[in-house]
Scaffold this active site. Sequence first.
Site, PDB file in Angstrom:
ATOM      1  N   ARG A  43      -3.230 -36.363  27.861  1.00  0.00           N
ATOM      2  CA  ARG A  43      -1.780 -36.120  27.800  1.00  0.00           C
ATOM      3  C   ARG A  43      -1.316 -36.058  26.329  1.00  0.00           C
ATOM      4  NH1 ARG A  43      -0.512 -40.231  30.659  1.00  0.00           N
ATOM      5  NH2 ARG A  43      -0.399 -39.129  32.638  1.00  0.00           N
ATOM      6  N   TYR A  88      -3.521 -35.143   6.697  1.00  0.00           N
ATOM      7  CA  TYR A  88      -3.968 -35.111   5.301  1.00  0.00           C
ATOM      8  C   TYR A  88      -3.700 -33.698   4.784  1.00  0.00           C
ATOM      9  CZ  TYR A  88      -7.175 -36.250   1.443  1.00  0.00           C
ATOM     10  OH  TYR A  88      -7.724 -36.461   0.215  1.00  0.00           O
ATOM     11  N   ARG A 142       2.339 -36.473  -9.410  1.00  0.00           N
ATOM     12  CA  ARG A 142       1.548 -35.233  -9.259  1.00  0.00           C
ATOM     13  C   ARG A 142       0.915 -35.276  -7.873  1.00  0.00           C
ATOM     14  NH1 ARG A 142      -2.930 -34.524  -7.352  1.00  0.00           N
ATOM     15  NH2 ARG A 142      -4.460 -35.230  -8.848  1.00  0.00           N
ATOM     16  N   LYS A 160      -3.824 -41.293   3.105  1.00  0.00           N
ATOM     17  CA  LYS A 160      -5.128 -41.762   2.615  1.00  0.00           C
ATOM     18  C   LYS A 160      -5.527 -43.026   3.386  1.00  0.00           C
ATOM     19  CE  LYS A 160      -5.749 -39.000  -1.145  1.00  0.00           C
ATOM     20  NZ  LYS A 160      -6.914 -38.291  -1.616  1.00  0.00           N
ATOM     21  N   GLU A 231      -3.474 -43.196  -6.959  1.00  0.00           N
ATOM     22  CA  GLU A 231      -3.471 -41.863  -6.367  1.00  0.00           C
ATOM     23  C   GLU A 231      -2.380 -40.994  -6.974  1.00  0.00           C
ATOM     24  OE1 GLU A 231      -5.775 -41.082  -3.851  1.00  0.00           O
ATOM     25  OE2 GLU A 231      -5.125 -39.066  -4.355  1.00  0.00           O
ATOM     26  N   ASP A 232      -2.753 -39.815  -7.375  1.00  0.00           N
ATOM     27  CA  ASP A 232      -1.790 -38.785  -7.757  1.00  0.00           C
ATOM     28  C   ASP A 232      -0.784 -39.225  -8.815  1.00  0.00           C
ATOM     29  OD1 ASP A 232      -3.272 -37.325  -6.049  1.00  0.00           O
ATOM     30  OD2 ASP A 232      -1.678 -36.802  -4.662  1.00  0.00           O
ATOM     31  N   ASP A 254      -8.631 -42.407  -7.545  1.00  0.00           N
ATOM     32  CA  ASP A 254      -9.216 -41.482  -6.576  1.00  0.00           C
ATOM     33  C   ASP A 254      -9.361 -40.069  -7.143  1.00  0.00           C
ATOM     34  OD1 ASP A 254     -10.072 -40.682  -3.992  1.00  0.00           O
ATOM     35  OD2 ASP A 254      -8.057 -39.954  -3.547  1.00  0.00           O
ATOM     36  N   ASP A 255      -8.381 -39.626  -7.922  1.00  0.00           N
ATOM     37  CA  ASP A 255      -8.401 -38.245  -8.414  1.00  0.00           C
ATOM     38  C   ASP A 255      -9.457 -38.044  -9.493  1.00  0.00           C
ATOM     39  OD1 ASP A 255      -6.063 -37.162  -6.898  1.00  0.00           O
ATOM     40  OD2 ASP A 255      -5.199 -38.928  -7.844  1.00  0.00           O
ATOM     41  N   ALA A 295      -8.295 -34.386 -12.564  1.00  0.00           N
ATOM     42  CA  ALA A 295      -9.339 -34.016 -11.605  1.00  0.00           C
ATOM     43  C   ALA A 295     -10.456 -33.238 -12.309  1.00  0.00           C
ATOM     44  CB  ALA A 295      -8.733 -33.215 -10.462  1.00  0.00           C
ATOM     45  N   ASN A 401      -5.527 -28.404  -4.267  1.00  0.00           N
ATOM     46  CA  ASN A 401      -4.833 -28.635  -3.002  1.00  0.00           C
ATOM     47  C   ASN A 401      -3.338 -28.397  -3.166  1.00  0.00           C
ATOM     48  OD1 ASN A 401      -7.164 -29.568  -1.611  1.00  0.00           O
ATOM     49  ND2 ASN A 401      -6.991 -31.515  -2.703  1.00  0.00           N
ATOM     50  N   ASN A 445     -13.636 -32.637  -0.852  1.00  0.00           N
ATOM     51  CA  ASN A 445     -12.418 -33.446  -0.962  1.00  0.00           C
ATOM     52  C   ASN A 445     -12.795 -34.918  -1.004  1.00  0.00           C
ATOM     53  OD1 ASN A 445      -9.994 -34.992  -0.074  1.00  0.00           O
ATOM     54  ND2 ASN A 445      -9.127 -32.945  -0.042  1.00  0.00           N
TER      55      ASN A 445
HETATM   56  N1  LIG Z   1     -10.505 -31.555  -3.975  1.00  0.00           N
HETATM   57  C1  LIG Z   1     -10.129 -32.770  -4.249  1.00  0.00           C
HETATM   58  O1  LIG Z   1     -10.619 -33.766  -3.698  1.00  0.00           O
HETATM   59  C2  LIG Z   1      -9.074 -32.978  -5.286  1.00  0.00           C
HETATM   60  C3  LIG Z   1      -8.336 -31.935  -5.763  1.00  0.00           C
HETATM   61  N2  LIG Z   1      -7.379 -32.141  -6.708  1.00  0.00           N
HETATM   62  C4  LIG Z   1      -6.555 -31.019  -7.095  1.00  0.00           C
HETATM   63  O2  LIG Z   1      -6.772 -30.678  -8.431  1.00  0.00           O
HETATM   64  C5  LIG Z   1      -5.620 -30.040  -8.931  1.00  0.00           C
HETATM   65  C6  LIG Z   1      -5.374 -30.522 -10.336  1.00  0.00           C
HETATM   66  O3  LIG Z   1      -5.069 -31.892 -10.381  1.00  0.00           O
HETATM   67  P1  LIG Z   1      -4.854 -32.632 -11.796  1.00  0.00           P
HETATM   68  O4  LIG Z   1      -6.066 -32.457 -12.623  1.00  0.00           O
HETATM   69  O5  LIG Z   1      -4.427 -34.007 -11.593  1.00  0.00           O
HETATM   70  O6  LIG Z   1      -3.608 -31.790 -12.336  1.00  0.00           O
HETATM   71  P2  LIG Z   1      -3.164 -31.383 -13.775  1.00  0.00           P
HETATM   72  O7  LIG Z   1      -1.865 -30.693 -13.621  1.00  0.00           O
HETATM   73  O8  LIG Z   1      -3.241 -32.542 -14.699  1.00  0.00           O
HETATM   74  O9  LIG Z   1      -4.278 -30.348 -14.253  1.00  0.00           O
HETATM   75  C7  LIG Z   1      -4.219 -28.978 -14.076  1.00  0.00           C
HETATM   76  C8  LIG Z   1      -5.064 -28.328 -15.138  1.00  0.00           C
HETATM   77  O10 LIG Z   1      -5.071 -26.943 -14.896  1.00  0.00           O
HETATM   78  C9  LIG Z   1      -4.790 -26.253 -16.106  1.00  0.00           C
HETATM   79  N3  LIG Z   1      -4.108 -25.007 -15.845  1.00  0.00           N
HETATM   80  C10 LIG Z   1      -2.872 -24.821 -15.379  1.00  0.00           C
HETATM   81  N4  LIG Z   1      -2.578 -23.526 -15.354  1.00  0.00           N
HETATM   82  C11 LIG Z   1      -3.667 -22.870 -15.800  1.00  0.00           C
HETATM   83  C12 LIG Z   1      -3.972 -21.517 -16.017  1.00  0.00           C
HETATM   84  N5  LIG Z   1      -3.096 -20.564 -15.762  1.00  0.00           N
HETATM   85  N6  LIG Z   1      -5.182 -21.198 -16.480  1.00  0.00           N
HETATM   86  C13 LIG Z   1      -6.088 -22.158 -16.745  1.00  0.00           C
HETATM   87  N7  LIG Z   1      -5.848 -23.462 -16.545  1.00  0.00           N
HETATM   88  C14 LIG Z   1      -4.657 -23.810 -16.095  1.00  0.00           C
HETATM   89  C15 LIG Z   1      -3.884 -27.188 -16.879  1.00  0.00           C
HETATM   90  O11 LIG Z   1      -3.912 -26.893 -18.271  1.00  0.00           O
HETATM   91  C16 LIG Z   1      -4.542 -28.518 -16.566  1.00  0.00           C
HETATM   92  O12 LIG Z   1      -5.618 -28.730 -17.437  1.00  0.00           O
HETATM   93  C17 LIG Z   1      -4.509 -30.330  -7.918  1.00  0.00           C
HETATM   94  O13 LIG Z   1      -4.243 -29.169  -7.162  1.00  0.00           O
HETATM   95  C18 LIG Z   1      -5.086 -31.354  -7.013  1.00  0.00           C
HETATM   96  O14 LIG Z   1      -4.629 -31.240  -5.685  1.00  0.00           O
HETATM   97  C19 LIG Z   1      -7.156 -33.376  -7.251  1.00  0.00           C
HETATM   98  C20 LIG Z   1      -7.877 -34.448  -6.814  1.00  0.00           C
HETATM   99  C21 LIG Z   1      -8.832 -34.337  -5.753  1.00  0.00           C
HETATM  100  C1  LIG Z   2      -7.286 -34.718  -2.589  1.00  0.00           C
HETATM  101  C2  LIG Z   2      -6.507 -35.313  -3.639  1.00  0.00           C
HETATM  102  O1  LIG Z   2      -6.625 -36.491  -3.898  1.00  0.00           O
HETATM  103  C3  LIG Z   2      -5.598 -34.486  -4.399  1.00  0.00           C
HETATM  104  O2  LIG Z   2      -5.551 -33.277  -4.199  1.00  0.00           O
HETATM  105  O3  LIG Z   2      -4.892 -35.049  -5.229  1.00  0.00           O
HETATM  106 MG   LIG Z   3      -5.087 -37.182  -5.133  1.00  0.00          MG
END
Ligand SMILES: NC(=O)C1=CN([C@@H]2O[C@H](COP(=O)(O)OP(=O)(O)OC[C@H]3O[C@@H](n4cnc5c(N)ncnc54)[C@H](O)[C@@H]3O)[C@@H](O)[C@H]2O)C=CC1
Ligand SMILES: CC(=O)C(=O)O
Ligand SMILES: [Mg+2]
Length: 543
Positions: A43, A88, A142, A160, A231-232, A254-255, A295, A401, A445
């Site tokens: 259900r 998620y 973020r 999470k 986180e974030d 985590d990131d 990341a 993401n 992820n």
């Molecule tokens: N798959 C997973 O498990 C995870 C994925 N992520 C994802 O990673 C992404 C980034 O997270 P953060 O590093 O914390 O963010 P952030 O904003 O600190 O880093 C983004 C990076 O991308 C660069 N960037 C932005 N525009 C750009 C462009 N046009 N050309 C080249 N580089 C460019 C920036 O200069 C910066 O170095 C997010 O989308 C987040 O969701 C984060 C953690 C875990």
């Molecule tokens: C998956 C994760 O932690 C992030 O995108 O920030």
């Molecule tokens: Mg995260």
Amino acid sequence: MTIVLTPYWSNGVQKLKMAAGPPPKPAHGLTPPTLDEQVHAVRCMKQFHSKDKDIEKYIYLSMLKEQDPHMFYRLCLQHMSEFTPIIYTPTVGQACQEYSHNYRRPEGLFVSHKDKGKIASVLRSWPKFDEARISVVTDGSRILGLGDLGINGMPISIGKLSLYIAGAGIRPESTIPITLDFGTNTQKYLDDPLYLGLRHKRVATEEMTEVMDEFMYEMSVAFPKLLVQFEDFSTDHAFLYLERYRNQYPVFNDDIQGTGAVVLSGFINAARLSSAASGRPLNTHRILFFGAGSAGVGVAMQLMSFFTLEGMSEQEARERIWLVDSQGLVYSARGKLAEHKDYFARRDYAGPPITDLLDILEYVKPTALMGLSTMSGAFTRAAIETMAALNPLPIIFPLSNPVKLSECTFEDAVKYTNGKVLFASGSPFPEINYQGRMLYPGQGNNMYIFPGLGLGSILARCSSVSDSMVEASSLGLANSLTQEEEEAGLLYPQIERIREISAGISMQVIRAAQAANVDRHVELRSMSDPELLAFVNSKMWNP
Ligand SMILES: NC(=O)C1=CN([C@@H]2O[C@H](COP(=O)(O)OP(=O)(O)OC[C@H]3O[C@@H](n4cnc5c(N)ncnc54)[C@H](O)[C@@H]3O)[C@@H](O)[C@H]2O)C=CC1
Ligand SMILES: CC(=O)C(=O)O
Ligand SMILES: [Mg+2]
């Protein structure tokens, strides 16, 4: 004044007790005469499927979790791959963006900079603080790749922790979702009359750090057995607070670390396949990171251990890695760089900036391309085709993401490489039937890592989370594939096996904690591996 909201079940300790054991049977007459658990599960799924929009499914599941946590987690375990995109990423991203509008009831703890000097009393509002074992703490600055969402980040902490409960059997009453409110720099929220957070721009780092110091100290006093997952946080604060507290309290980011571990794991499996196809040795891989935030750099740091495990020095490992940020290739002659990028800045290039991804690909000739940039579609057809021209079996991991920010889709990666690609993305993509052959995308992820890393850290009662524990979680995941999964070309195990995977990771994490001397549950040291695994399994809560 910030008001600490009372969790919805605080005056219903009954609900907490229910989570710890089997649900109590309601008195005769209080339920319909033929209510049967199995039929009720059907259900609930029917009600779930009746919702057209993913956000409505999210709201339905939130309600089910509140009203009947046993049923929610039971269904979660049975339908993991169907539920994770809802509770998620990607849907949790929308839930965050709409949090102040869809808000119904308190589900976590809110602490703001205005609570400075009295954070201890705020934490004492949490109803079951002797039970607390794991807290996911965000400041909302973020959230996924969606930017500064302020207090609207709460659903990420909640999501999470739901995965901790479902994926590693952490007891529900041991979890505390926390959102720290330091304001938000997003004008849209400041102007929104329904926004639930403090209505001002973010406070300066100095003030934030004073509050963080008090917060972390009071957390350790109020909840002495607690592990904290950051986180974030925006990249600057993510590195700052990880370094500031990691040797003082059991905490991990985590990131930076969870993502590093999950990508190392997928890369280990992908690099073997890629090298088998190209005939190039494992230690010749060249990894290009598109995105150099918390990341990107976190993953780059963790991937160094791929090369050091192959016998290379730290210096040699670093030379296999190239970073790209919004200004192009990161190299030291470019000018002053943020501290977290400086370590990987190339010293072997001093020409004009290279900003175009295609030019960078031609210059670096990577075997692997990692996307952590939040730049939707940045891996264009030409970029993917270049990767295919450079490698018989390229590694392409668009990890940003949620789905809408992914650097490319699975479909494009398959199409532009003629089906010859090793792929993992941060958010899920559907499998593809390509010319009669089923191809499965990996999901790189951190959700594969943090449940097991957290459970192992809690069971070992670790005083801090060492790099070796994070690396152990990664290797544990990499080695968890079944023969069938390997034959299907998977880079990560099927998420339905998350409990089994988390148990194996936990065991490896406990062993690493013991070797690093950060375990305080020293009785576990004398257990054999099968005994330790049985112990871990016995500690998992089951709905
Ligand atoms: N798959 C997973 O498990 C995870 C994925 N992520 C994802 O990673 C992404 C980034 O997270 P953060 O590093 O914390 O963010 P952030 O904003 O600190 O880093 C983004 C990076 O991308 C660069 N960037 C932005 N525009 C750009 C462009 N046009 N050309 C080249 N580089 C460019 C920036 O200069 C910066 O170095 C997010 O989308 C987040 O969701 C984060 C953690 C875990
Ligand atoms: C998956 C994760 O932690 C992030 O995108 O920030
Ligand atoms: Mg995260």
